[in-house]
Design a protein around this motif. Structure first.
Motif, PDB file in Angstrom:
ATOM      1  N   GLU A   1      48.307  19.780  12.050  1.00 13.34           N
ATOM      2  CA  GLU A   1      49.155  20.826  12.623  1.00 13.34           C
ATOM      3  C   GLU A   1      49.524  21.869  11.558  1.00 13.34           C
ATOM      4  OE1 GLU A   1      52.964  20.228  14.927  1.00 13.34           O
ATOM      5  OE2 GLU A   1      51.836  18.437  15.527  1.00 13.34           O
ATOM      6  N   HIS A   2      49.938  21.380  10.391  1.00 17.62           N
ATOM      7  CA  HIS A   2      50.266  22.302   9.288  1.00 17.62           C
ATOM      8  C   HIS A   2      49.083  23.222   8.996  1.00 17.62           C
ATOM      9  CE1 HIS A   2      54.224  21.211   8.058  1.00 17.62           C
ATOM     10  NE2 HIS A   2      53.943  20.015   7.612  1.00 17.62           N
ATOM     11  N   VAL A   3      47.919  22.620   8.902  1.00 17.97           N
ATOM     12  CA  VAL A   3      46.726  23.390   8.531  1.00 17.97           C
ATOM     13  C   VAL A   3      46.392  24.426   9.605  1.00 17.97           C
ATOM     14  CG1 VAL A   3      44.221  23.242   8.188  1.00 17.97           C
ATOM     15  CG2 VAL A   3      45.753  21.620   7.035  1.00 17.97           C
ATOM     16  N   ARG A   4      46.469  24.008  10.861  1.00 18.01           N
ATOM     17  CA  ARG A   4      46.135  24.941  11.948  1.00 18.01           C
ATOM     18  C   ARG A   4      47.140  26.084  12.006  1.00 18.01           C
ATOM     19  NH1 ARG A   4      45.514  20.031  15.432  1.00 18.01           N
ATOM     20  NH2 ARG A   4      43.395  19.321  14.942  1.00 18.01           N
ATOM     21  N   ARG A   5      48.383  25.739  11.761  1.00 14.30           N
ATOM     22  CA  ARG A   5      49.426  26.753  11.765  1.00 14.30           C
ATOM     23  C   ARG A   5      49.172  27.778  10.664  1.00 14.30           C
ATOM     24  NH1 ARG A   5      55.092  27.427  10.503  1.00 14.30           N
ATOM     25  NH2 ARG A   5      56.242  27.977  12.383  1.00 14.30           N
TER      26      ARG A   5
ATOM     27  N   ASP B   1      56.856  16.831   7.763  1.00 13.42           N
ATOM     28  CA  ASP B   1      56.391  17.345   9.056  1.00 13.42           C
ATOM     29  C   ASP B   1      56.948  18.723   9.406  1.00 13.42           C
ATOM     30  OD1 ASP B   1      54.985  15.063   9.395  1.00 13.42           O
ATOM     31  OD2 ASP B   1      56.293  14.173  10.911  1.00 13.42           O
ATOM     32  N   GLU B   2      58.101  19.036   8.863  1.00 12.06           N
ATOM     33  CA  GLU B   2      58.765  20.309   9.175  1.00 12.06           C
ATOM     34  C   GLU B   2      57.858  21.516   8.962  1.00 12.06           C
ATOM     35  OE1 GLU B   2      62.219  21.100   6.681  1.00 12.06           O
ATOM     36  OE2 GLU B   2      63.191  19.654   8.027  1.00 12.06           O
ATOM     37  N   PRO B   3      57.836  22.439   9.911  1.00 14.43           N
ATOM     38  CA  PRO B   3      56.987  23.614   9.743  1.00 14.43           C
ATOM     39  C   PRO B   3      57.372  24.422   8.506  1.00 14.43           C
ATOM     40  CG  PRO B   3      58.356  23.809  11.723  1.00 14.43           C
ATOM     41  CD  PRO B   3      58.515  22.416  11.213  1.00 14.43           C
ATOM     42  N   ILE B   4      56.376  25.096   7.930  1.00 20.81           N
ATOM     43  CA  ILE B   4      56.548  25.827   6.671  1.00 20.81           C
ATOM     44  C   ILE B   4      56.486  27.324   6.962  1.00 20.81           C
ATOM     45  CG2 ILE B   4      55.508  26.222   4.400  1.00 20.81           C
ATOM     46  CD1 ILE B   4      54.160  23.285   5.193  1.00 20.81           C
ATOM     47  N   GLU B   5      57.366  28.075   6.328  1.00 18.54           N
ATOM     48  CA  GLU B   5      57.383  29.521   6.528  1.00 18.54           C
ATOM     49  C   GLU B   5      56.050  30.143   6.111  1.00 18.54           C
ATOM     50  OE1 GLU B   5      59.801  31.373   7.940  1.00 18.54           O
ATOM     51  OE2 GLU B   5      60.730  29.422   8.337  1.00 18.54           O
ATOM     52  N   PRO B   6      55.561  31.083   6.882  1.00 21.50           N
ATOM     53  CA  PRO B   6      54.314  31.745   6.521  1.00 21.50           C
ATOM     54  C   PRO B   6      54.448  32.550   5.233  1.00 21.50           C
ATOM     55  CG  PRO B   6      55.235  32.725   8.527  1.00 21.50           C
ATOM     56  CD  PRO B   6      56.060  31.537   8.195  1.00 21.50           C
ATOM     57  N   GLU B   7      53.355  32.653   4.502  1.00 25.44           N
ATOM     58  CA  GLU B   7      53.291  33.482   3.308  1.00 25.44           C
ATOM     59  C   GLU B   7      52.597  34.797   3.659  1.00 25.44           C
ATOM     60  OE1 GLU B   7      52.141  31.494  -0.506  1.00 25.44           O
ATOM     61  OE2 GLU B   7      51.830  29.811   0.854  1.00 25.44           O
ATOM     62  N   PRO B   8      52.603  35.796   2.821  1.00 28.76           N
ATOM     63  CA  PRO B   8      53.378  35.878   1.586  1.00 28.76           C
ATOM     64  C   PRO B   8      54.849  36.162   1.881  1.00 28.76           C
ATOM     65  CG  PRO B   8      52.134  37.912   1.952  1.00 28.76           C
ATOM     66  CD  PRO B   8      51.830  36.999   3.089  1.00 28.76           C
ATOM     67  N   ASP B   9      55.693  35.455   1.175  1.00 31.04           N
ATOM     68  CA  ASP B   9      57.117  35.532   1.424  1.00 31.04           C
ATOM     69  C   ASP B   9      57.824  35.732   0.092  1.00 31.04           C
ATOM     70  OD1 ASP B   9      59.398  35.374   2.985  1.00 31.04           O
ATOM     71  OD2 ASP B   9      59.663  33.242   2.493  1.00 31.04           O
ATOM     72  N   ARG B  10      58.564  36.813  -0.037  1.00 30.51           N
ATOM     73  CA  ARG B  10      59.287  37.121  -1.274  1.00 30.51           C
ATOM     74  C   ARG B  10      58.367  37.014  -2.482  1.00 30.51           C
ATOM     75  NH1 ARG B  10      64.743  37.051  -0.851  1.00 30.51           N
ATOM     76  NH2 ARG B  10      64.607  38.036   1.160  1.00 30.51           N
TER      77      ARG B  10
END
Lengths: 197, 197
Positions: A121-125, B92-101
């Motif tokens: 899921e992380h990778v697809r996101r 598992d928590e979703p990660i903010e998209p990059e590029p960020d700051r």
DNA sequence: ACCACCATGTAACAGGTTACATGATTAA
DNA sequence: TTAATCATGTAACCTGTTACATGGTGGT
């Protein structure tokens, strides 16, 4: 790491940089960030109104209050000569190498702590986010090209970097999805995951 | 951005993740970071000794004091079942998209605020940093391959990401160096730079 | 004698986020 | 009348960095 701390904090620097484009209010600045560099760096709204008066205090900007008709009163900020030179020094300052404190990479590294499905899921996101970024940049590029105005090298190079980054992430994500799918659990991984819930 | 804040802060998560590898002291943890994920994420030494007791307080870890011969007394930490499940949720928590700051990209975007020479320096430094990272990763990969031990997919994918990133940055830097070198100043750039010093 | 390593901690501060609070104008 | 936009701010809080402080062990 950087010995003595910088003259300008990131928020101060970015704010002054946008302010260098002309006199404007805090609200204007916030909008410019949204539709400009915001994708790459943006101050929290609350913070903005704390930092702006500080810029004035330190002599990097001046402010004046204006009332337009019946509109709410606003404060316009203008960068000073002193502000410009501090700003140039800020831009010149060396930048820490990446990747630095990259949450995606930490969690990826510890992927065995959760399930394959979660990691996929992380990778697809990531891939989807990158694809969206690519589309956004291509659109920006089209607009810039169509505008007829002469475009600066730097905004162009910034978009170019973003585009190359996005393509790289998409390629990596495809490899990664495949690799995770076929991978057997690492010895120990089962143990680590055992008590998940 | 993420609505309710996370159960674990980045430092807490990363610390627990390393702790999942076995009972160890704060000092051990610091060393593991240095020679492991450290390149990607690492806690400040001071912070470490503040966070560790908090992990115990919240039931994510237990601690016990040991004395080895005449060595200074140390505290060993061990992750708990509760800690493991919080850790899995954290990963598992979703990660903010990059590029960020991204400081590099902000400064690049505002490149007109300083001289070409300064910006060329930034770009060359980036390329050198990326080349060094590439070399480091290739070396790590060689060591991993030579060790004979079965390697996890995730550390491999992390290195792979780093490698692809480094290559992309090197390619971009070469383009950028050329583009900046031949670029004429943008209208307005002279004005922005006028009062530099 | 000195340095590298083992080992832990505290205090001050910087920097930033979030939620909350206020209130006017303009277009649908 | 309702929502979006204009416009500014405050207070509580979280997270993390830096500098400082302490002291033993083991090798050269």
């Amino acid at each position: 790491m950087a010995g003595h701390r910088a003259e300008l904090s990131p928020t101060e620097g970015a704010l002054l940089a946008v302010l260098a484009g002309g006199e404007q209010s805090g609200y204007d600045l916030a909008r410019r960030f949204e539709r400009g560099v915001g994708r790459v760096w943006s101050p929290a709204k609350g913070h903005l109104y704390v930092v702006l008066p500080r810029l004035v205090e330190r002599g990097w900007a001046t402010s004046r209050e204006v009332v337009e008709g019946k509109r709410p009163q606003k404060t316009l900020y203008r960068i000073t000569r002193k502000g410009r030179s501090a700003l140039a020094r800020w831009v010149d300052e060396p930048i820490e190498p990446e990747p630095d404190r990259n949450m995606f990479l930490v969690k990826l590294f510890f992927g065995d702590l959760t399930s394959k499905e979660s990691m996929l899921e992380h990778v697809r996101r990531r891939r989807d986010d990158a694809a969206e970024l690519r589309a956004q940049i291509e659109e920006m590029q089209r607009l810039a090209d169509a505008s007829g105005e002469p475009q600066g090298v730097y905004p162009w190079l910034t978009r170019r970097y973003g585009l190359m980054w996005a393509r790289m992430v998409i390629r990596w994500s495809e490899e990664a999805e495949e690799a995770i799918s076929v991978a057997r659990a690492t010895p120990g991984a089962r143990f680590l995951r055992r008590t998940k819930n």
